[in-house]
Structures are given as structure tokens and as C-alpha cells.
Design a protein around this motif. Sequence first.
Motif, PDB file in Angstrom:
ATOM      1  N   VAL A  40       2.407  -7.543  -0.218  1.00 18.86           N
ATOM      2  CA  VAL A  40       2.869  -6.948   1.033  1.00 18.86           C
ATOM      3  C   VAL A  40       3.343  -8.014   2.018  1.00 18.86           C
ATOM      4  N   GLU A  41       4.054  -7.555   3.018  1.00 15.88           N
ATOM      5  CA  GLU A  41       4.580  -8.447   4.051  1.00 15.88           C
ATOM      6  C   GLU A  41       3.537  -8.814   5.105  1.00 15.88           C
ATOM      7  N   ASN A  42       2.593  -7.900   5.354  1.00 18.05           N
ATOM      8  CA  ASN A  42       1.620  -8.152   6.416  1.00 18.05           C
ATOM      9  C   ASN A  42       0.346  -7.349   6.154  1.00 18.05           C
ATOM     10  N   GLU A  43      -0.665  -7.643   6.942  1.00 17.10           N
ATOM     11  CA  GLU A  43      -1.962  -6.996   6.755  1.00 17.10           C
ATOM     12  C   GLU A  43      -1.898  -5.488   7.004  1.00 17.10           C
ATOM     13  N   ALA A  44      -1.085  -5.058   7.951  1.00 18.52           N
ATOM     14  CA  ALA A  44      -0.963  -3.620   8.241  1.00 18.52           C
ATOM     15  C   ALA A  44      -0.451  -2.864   7.017  1.00 18.52           C
ATOM     16  N   GLN A  45       0.516  -3.430   6.313  1.00 23.02           N
ATOM     17  CA  GLN A  45       1.015  -2.789   5.097  1.00 23.02           C
ATOM     18  C   GLN A  45      -0.084  -2.709   4.041  1.00 23.02           C
ATOM     19  N   ALA A  46      -0.898  -3.745   3.943  1.00 19.36           N
ATOM     20  CA  ALA A  46      -1.989  -3.747   2.960  1.00 19.36           C
ATOM     21  C   ALA A  46      -2.979  -2.628   3.265  1.00 19.36           C
ATOM     22  N   TRP A  47      -3.406  -2.540   4.516  1.00 14.85           N
ATOM     23  CA  TRP A  47      -4.369  -1.493   4.892  1.00 14.85           C
ATOM     24  C   TRP A  47      -3.804  -0.105   4.645  1.00 14.85           C
ATOM     25  N   ALA A  48      -2.506   0.067   4.887  1.00 17.51           N
ATOM     26  CA  ALA A  48      -1.872   1.372   4.693  1.00 17.51           C
ATOM     27  C   ALA A  48      -1.865   1.797   3.224  1.00 17.51           C
ATOM     28  N   ARG A  49      -2.049   0.835   2.315  1.00 19.59           N
ATOM     29  CA  ARG A  49      -1.964   1.127   0.886  1.00 19.59           C
ATOM     30  C   ARG A  49      -3.306   1.151   0.174  1.00 19.59           C
ATOM     31  N   THR A  50      -4.392   0.789   0.848  1.00 19.65           N
ATOM     32  CA  THR A  50      -5.665   0.642   0.144  1.00 19.65           C
ATOM     33  C   THR A  50      -6.171   1.943  -0.467  1.00 19.65           C
ATOM     34  N   GLU A  51      -6.046   3.040   0.237  1.00 20.84           N
ATOM     35  CA  GLU A  51      -6.592   4.290  -0.311  1.00 20.84           C
ATOM     36  C   GLU A  51      -5.793   4.766  -1.512  1.00 20.84           C
ATOM     37  N   GLU A  52      -4.491   4.943  -1.335  1.00 21.63           N
ATOM     38  CA  GLU A  52      -3.686   5.502  -2.423  1.00 21.63           C
ATOM     39  C   GLU A  52      -3.614   4.561  -3.616  1.00 21.63           C
ATOM     40  N   LYS A  53      -3.441   3.274  -3.397  1.00 18.07           N
ATOM     41  CA  LYS A  53      -3.332   2.335  -4.524  1.00 18.07           C
ATOM     42  C   LYS A  53      -4.653   2.180  -5.260  1.00 18.07           C
ATOM     43  N   GLY A  54      -5.765   2.223  -4.547  1.00 16.57           N
ATOM     44  CA  GLY A  54      -7.061   2.163  -5.212  1.00 16.57           C
ATOM     45  C   GLY A  54      -7.280   3.376  -6.097  1.00 16.57           C
ATOM     46  N   ARG A  55      -6.980   4.546  -5.571  1.00 18.78           N
ATOM     47  CA  ARG A  55      -7.131   5.775  -6.349  1.00 18.78           C
ATOM     48  C   ARG A  55      -6.110   5.841  -7.495  1.00 18.78           C
ATOM     49  N   ASP A  56      -4.897   5.404  -7.209  1.00 20.39           N
ATOM     50  CA  ASP A  56      -3.855   5.409  -8.225  1.00 20.39           C
ATOM     51  C   ASP A  56      -4.223   4.493  -9.398  1.00 20.39           C
ATOM     52  N   ALA A  57      -4.816   3.350  -9.122  1.00 21.66           N
ATOM     53  CA  ALA A  57      -5.222   2.432 -10.192  1.00 21.66           C
ATOM     54  C   ALA A  57      -6.210   3.113 -11.127  1.00 21.66           C
ATOM     55  N   ALA A  58      -7.151   3.851 -10.562  1.00 23.94           N
ATOM     56  CA  ALA A  58      -8.131   4.569 -11.381  1.00 23.94           C
ATOM     57  C   ALA A  58      -7.446   5.617 -12.244  1.00 23.94           C
ATOM     58  N   ARG A  59      -6.532   6.368 -11.663  1.00 23.69           N
ATOM     59  CA  ARG A  59      -5.832   7.421 -12.419  1.00 23.69           C
ATOM     60  C   ARG A  59      -4.978   6.831 -13.542  1.00 23.69           C
ATOM     61  N   VAL A  60      -4.290   5.736 -13.250  1.00 27.75           N
ATOM     62  CA  VAL A  60      -3.461   5.082 -14.268  1.00 27.75           C
ATOM     63  C   VAL A  60      -4.336   4.591 -15.416  1.00 27.75           C
ATOM     64  N   ALA A  61      -5.454   3.966 -15.099  1.00 24.30           N
ATOM     65  CA  ALA A  61      -6.335   3.437 -16.145  1.00 24.30           C
ATOM     66  C   ALA A  61      -6.849   4.556 -17.047  1.00 24.30           C
ATOM     67  N   VAL A  62      -7.303   5.643 -16.463  1.00 24.57           N
ATOM     68  CA  VAL A  62      -7.846   6.754 -17.249  1.00 24.57           C
ATOM     69  C   VAL A  62      -6.746   7.428 -18.066  1.00 24.57           C
ATOM     70  N   GLU A  63      -5.620   7.723 -17.442  1.00 26.21           N
ATOM     71  CA  GLU A  63      -4.526   8.377 -18.166  1.00 26.21           C
ATOM     72  C   GLU A  63      -4.045   7.520 -19.331  1.00 26.21           C
ATOM     73  N   MET A  64      -3.864   6.228 -19.095  1.00 23.13           N
ATOM     74  CA  MET A  64      -3.362   5.355 -20.156  1.00 23.13           C
ATOM     75  C   MET A  64      -4.400   5.120 -21.248  1.00 23.13           C
ATOM     76  N   ALA A  65      -5.676   5.054 -20.885  1.00 23.90           N
ATOM     77  CA  ALA A  65      -6.724   4.911 -21.906  1.00 23.90           C
ATOM     78  C   ALA A  65      -6.700   6.116 -22.842  1.00 23.90           C
ATOM     79  N   ASN A  66      -6.569   7.303 -22.282  1.00 24.33           N
ATOM     80  CA  ASN A  66      -6.509   8.522 -23.094  1.00 24.33           C
ATOM     81  C   ASN A  66      -5.233   8.582 -23.925  1.00 24.33           C
ATOM     82  N   LEU A  67      -4.131   8.166 -23.351  1.00 21.55           N
ATOM     83  CA  LEU A  67      -2.863   8.157 -24.082  1.00 21.55           C
ATOM     84  C   LEU A  67      -2.928   7.183 -25.259  1.00 21.55           C
TER      85      LEU A  67
END
Length: 154
Positions: free
Chosen positions: A122-149
Motif C-alpha cells: 500500500v501507499e500509506n497506513e490509512a490504505q493498509a487499515w482500510a484493507r485489514t478486514e476484507e483481506k484477512g477474511r479473503d485470505a482465509a476463504r482463498v486458502a480453504v477454497e483452494m485446499a478443497n479444489l
Amino acid sequence: MLGADKGQSGSLKGEGLVIGIVRARFNDAITSKLADNCLAELAAMGVLDKHITQVTVPGALEVPVALKAMADSDDYDALIALGCIIRGETYHFELVANESGAGVTRISLDHQIPIANAILTVENEAQAWARTEEKGRDAARVAVEMANLMDDLL
């Protein structure tokens, strides 16, 4: 059957999956929040705490080394990389972002193990904070979906 679409897609059911998480400590408050959101989503999909291994490394450049050790063990169905690289005034940002990303991809391909890459760039800390919830949850979903695939494909 050559050219046939298997119609496969990974499910978001985490029951029985074993997941490894590598979190960079640099920008600790941000990466801790990424991890919290990732863990909450893994739990929501049925991944048991006892099937999750978390390790912490100093920074994003060290993430691939720990991922490789985990991949070498053959103990995991999927891995997750968490980190945060914030642009500074020097070329160091590009070096860290490019090399950590390339390392994560190389390990995934070499070991045929899914790795959800949630190392924020990211360009700055504000952008990082704005992404922590969705990217954290998205990482979990990607890992589970791809493990099953991958389980369906291999």
C-alpha cells in the motif's frame, strides 16, 4: 477427457483442513488485525484452532522462508501469508514487495500447495487499515477454497 471442464470448484468448508499461517511482524498492529480477521473467517468455515499453526517472522522478506519450511513438511492443506509493506521514500518498497510476492508464488508452484497471499502493498497506513478486514477474511476463504479444489484435482 481432453478439453473437458471438470466442473470443479473448491468449497468453503474448512472441516478437517490443516492450515499454516505466516505473519510478518513489521507493521505489527496492522498484521495482527489481518491475522485476527483471517482466524475469525477460518473458524466461521469450520477450521478448528488445533488445525491452525501460526508463526511470526520479522518482515515480508522472511515470509517465504517460513512458508517453505511449512510446505516441506507436507503437514498442511493450504498456507496463508500475512504482511504489510507501506511505500516509503526509497526503492526498498519495490524490492520487498516484488521479492516477497515472487517467493510466495514460487513456493506454491514448487510444492503444489495453495498459498493465499495477503501481504498488503500500500501507499500509506490509512490504505493498509482500510484493507485489514476484507483481506484477512479473503485470505482465509482463498486458502480453504483452494485446499478443497486441490484435493478434488489431485
